[in-house]
Design an enzyme around this catalytic site. Structure first.
Site, PDB file in Angstrom:
ATOM      1  N   SER A  93       5.622  67.580 -58.484  1.00  0.00           N
ATOM      2  CA  SER A  93       5.511  68.446 -59.582  1.00  0.00           C
ATOM      3  C   SER A  93       4.415  68.387 -60.447  1.00  0.00           C
ATOM      4  O   SER A  93       4.443  69.289 -61.453  1.00  0.00           O
ATOM      5  CB  SER A  93       6.590  66.911 -60.632  1.00  0.00           C
ATOM      6  N   SER A 102       3.998  62.728 -56.653  1.00  0.00           N
ATOM      7  CA  SER A 102       3.646  64.109 -57.401  1.00  0.00           C
ATOM      8  C   SER A 102       2.891  64.784 -58.164  1.00  0.00           C
ATOM      9  O   SER A 102       2.087  65.349 -58.583  1.00  0.00           O
ATOM     10  CB  SER A 102       4.420  64.199 -58.437  1.00  0.00           C
ATOM     11  N   LYS A 142      -1.514  67.535 -67.205  1.00  0.00           N
ATOM     12  CA  LYS A 142      -0.200  67.883 -66.339  1.00  0.00           C
ATOM     13  C   LYS A 142       0.949  67.920 -68.535  1.00  0.00           C
ATOM     14  O   LYS A 142       0.729  66.903 -69.186  1.00  0.00           O
ATOM     15  CB  LYS A 142       1.059  67.254 -65.738  1.00  0.00           C
TER      16      LYS A 142
HETATM   17  N1  GLN Z   1       9.544  65.019 -55.871  1.00  0.00           N
HETATM   18  C1  GLN Z   1       9.872  63.573 -57.076  1.00  0.00           C
HETATM   19  C2  GLN Z   1      11.170  63.921 -57.162  1.00  0.00           C
HETATM   20  O1  GLN Z   1      11.210  64.515 -57.578  1.00  0.00           O
HETATM   21  C3  GLN Z   1       8.660  62.937 -57.107  1.00  0.00           C
HETATM   22  C4  GLN Z   1       8.470  63.344 -58.406  1.00  0.00           C
HETATM   23  C5  GLN Z   1       7.541  62.957 -58.697  1.00  0.00           C
HETATM   24  O2  GLN Z   1       6.743  61.752 -58.452  1.00  0.00           O
HETATM   25  N2  GLN Z   1       7.162  62.144 -60.355  1.00  0.00           N
HETATM   26  O3  GLN Z   1      11.468  62.252 -57.720  1.00  0.00           O
END
Ligand code: GLN
Length: 477
Positions: A152, A176, A77
């Site tokens: 994400s 995410s 990532k």
């Molecule tokens: N969707 C969650 C957020 O926007 C989780 C994001 C993540 O785990 N990096 O914070």
């Protein structure tokens, strides 16, 4: 033609000269090239990956000892530092920024002879649930291109799901890794907080962030975990654990499994997902496991608590991107230093990141601190105590990963609250630091995959992975 099932089989095929690392890399480069429209990769290290593959093939032909991840093709990532390669957190503010060092997890992968094939698209600074908040544009779900892949770590999930690499790394602050794994039909694992070093992972919310692993099966996830979870003096929040996970393919133990009543009865949960999970619980019961419903009336507090705390941490973590120490510098004229900061940050950060920085500063400001930040910390404490209580009488919790299957591109983009609610079942593990995994098992009548989420007590990663494998095998029967 190159075919990949799992790392162990790949290693056997290499030993028996049925394939080579070069053949594997060529195959993945080809799949990546054919699937550009998915927008999963930010950068592909084609030449370099091929060179490394050639060198590994040569070493093997000379009977030199091989690393544990010899020739395993991995994508990262775009928030994980790989020395001399760009890392941008999918943000304009870090455009063209080059890593000066390797994240510890990356160093461990390289030490064991993995091949890093590229960096994957994601939501900007890992903030999002759909991979639509990226300066590189949205990523598409490989199963249905009109749907989001989840976020994400959407690019990393798509890379594995569409067969562009063997395994990939993402980061999981609130789901995410697990949510995009669920939307793309693959395995996504978030270990106990502190199991994998965060050194070299661009920080979003430091007390929540954890590197996670995407794979096609649990055995591959274990292989990667054993390599990257080595202890590291550069991350003082790491837990001390020196035992490698000893994965047994065949295990048929009986466990005490709890499900959260308030999750399963939540109005946000899709009916078909609910039915499938209940059916699964029934069949586990028939198999001799003990199934217990658990009251969990804190469910509606998890998303607000998560977003208050992570925004607060993010507002502090992201203050370093000011255009002087790091990041984009505005070209327009400025009158003073403050103006310079404002222009750099206003031009460099995207909308969602700005929203979180402002929210974070608001909840930390005097006058509001107690009402929001302190309250959210209290909820976190209550959740932690509740979790300890649950695991004193249960081995695992089983719940859905996400309330729905992958939603449409642009569906929630303009409504941040509905986007935040997509995380309702995943943030709990990050608020409490426990390990959690998404296992793909089902197909919805809309044609999209979904699975279930298993959670275990802190540091019970091995038992969790072992039981996850048992559940996957059980499903195949
Ligand atoms: N969707 C969650 C957020 O926007 C989780 C994001 C993540 O785990 N990096 O914070």
């Amino acid at each position: 033609m190159f075919l990949f099932s799992d790392i162990q089989q790949y290693h056997l095929d290499l030993t028996n000269r049925k394939t080579s690392c070069v053949e594997a890399v060529e195959h993945y480069l080809d799949v990546i090239a054919k699937n550009q429209q998915l927008n999963a990769f930010v950068e592909v290290y084609a030449t370099e990956a091929l060179e490394r593959a050639k060198a590994l093939d040569k070493n093997r032909s000379q009977q030199l000892p091989t690393g544990k991840l010899h020739g395993v093709v991995i994508a990262l990532k775009d928030v994980i530092c790989y020395k001399d390669h760009k890392v941008t957190a999918a943000s304009k503010i870090l455009k063209d920024f080059t890593s000066l060092f390797n994240a510890s997890a990356v160093q461990y992968l390289l030490d064991e002879e993995a091949i890093i094939i590229g960096s994957c698209n994601c939501d900007e600074f890992a903030m999002g649930s759909s991979n639509e908040n990226s300066s590189y544009g949205s990523v598409k779900n490989p199963i249905d291109n009109l749907k989001v892949p989840g976020g994400s770590s959407g690019g990393s999930a798509v890379a594995v799901s569409a067969g562009m690499c063997m395994v990939s790394l993402g980061s999981d602050t609130g789901g995410s890794v697990r949510q995009p794994a669920d939307f793309c039909g693959i395995v996504g694992f978030k270990p106990t907080y502190g199991r994998i070093s965060r050194y070299g992972l661009i920080a979003y919310a430091s007390s929540f962030d954890q590197i996670g692993i995407f794979g096609n099966n649990i055995a591959d996830v274990c292989d990667v975990l054993n390599v990257i979870s080595r202890t590291d003096e550069y991350d003082s929040t790491m837990i001390q654990h020196d035992t490698e996970i000893k994965f047994q393919e065949k295990q048929e133990k009986k466990f005490r499994i709890g499900y959260l009543k308030d999750v399963m009865e939540h109005p946000i949960l899709d009916q078909e997902i609910k039915n499938a999970i209940f059916k699964k619980l029934d069949s586990l019961k028939e198999d001799g496991h003990e199934i217990t419903p658990i009251d969990f009336d804190l469910i509606d507090y998890v998303v607000p608590a998560y977003y208050v705390l992570t925004a607060a941490e993010a507002s502090s973590n992201l203050s370093r991107f000011d255009g002087i120490r790091f990041g984009h510098q505005s070209a327009s004229p400025v009158s003073n230093l403050n103006d310079f900061y404002i222009k750099n940050r206003s031009e460099g950060f995207g909308k969602e990141v700005k929203r979180r920085i402002m929210l974070g500063n608001f909840v930390l400001s005097s006058g509001y601190y107690d009402a929001y930040y302190t309250k959210a910390q209290q909820v976190r404490k209550m959740l932690t105590e509740k979790t300890e209580k649950i695991f004193s009488s249960c081995d695992f919790i089983l719940i859905p990963v996400s309330p729905t299957t992958a939603f449409n591109l642009n569906e929630k983009k303009k409504d941040p609250v509905s986007m935040y609610l997509a995380d309702i079942f995943t943030v709990f593990a990050n608020l409490t630091g426990i390990p959690s995994i998404a296992i793909p098992l089902f197909q919805h009548t809309n044609g999209l995959p979904f699975g279930l989420q298993l959670l275990a007590a802190k540091e019970h990663d091995e038992a969790l992975l072992q039981f996850s494998n048992q559940i996957s095998n059980h499903q195949k029967k």
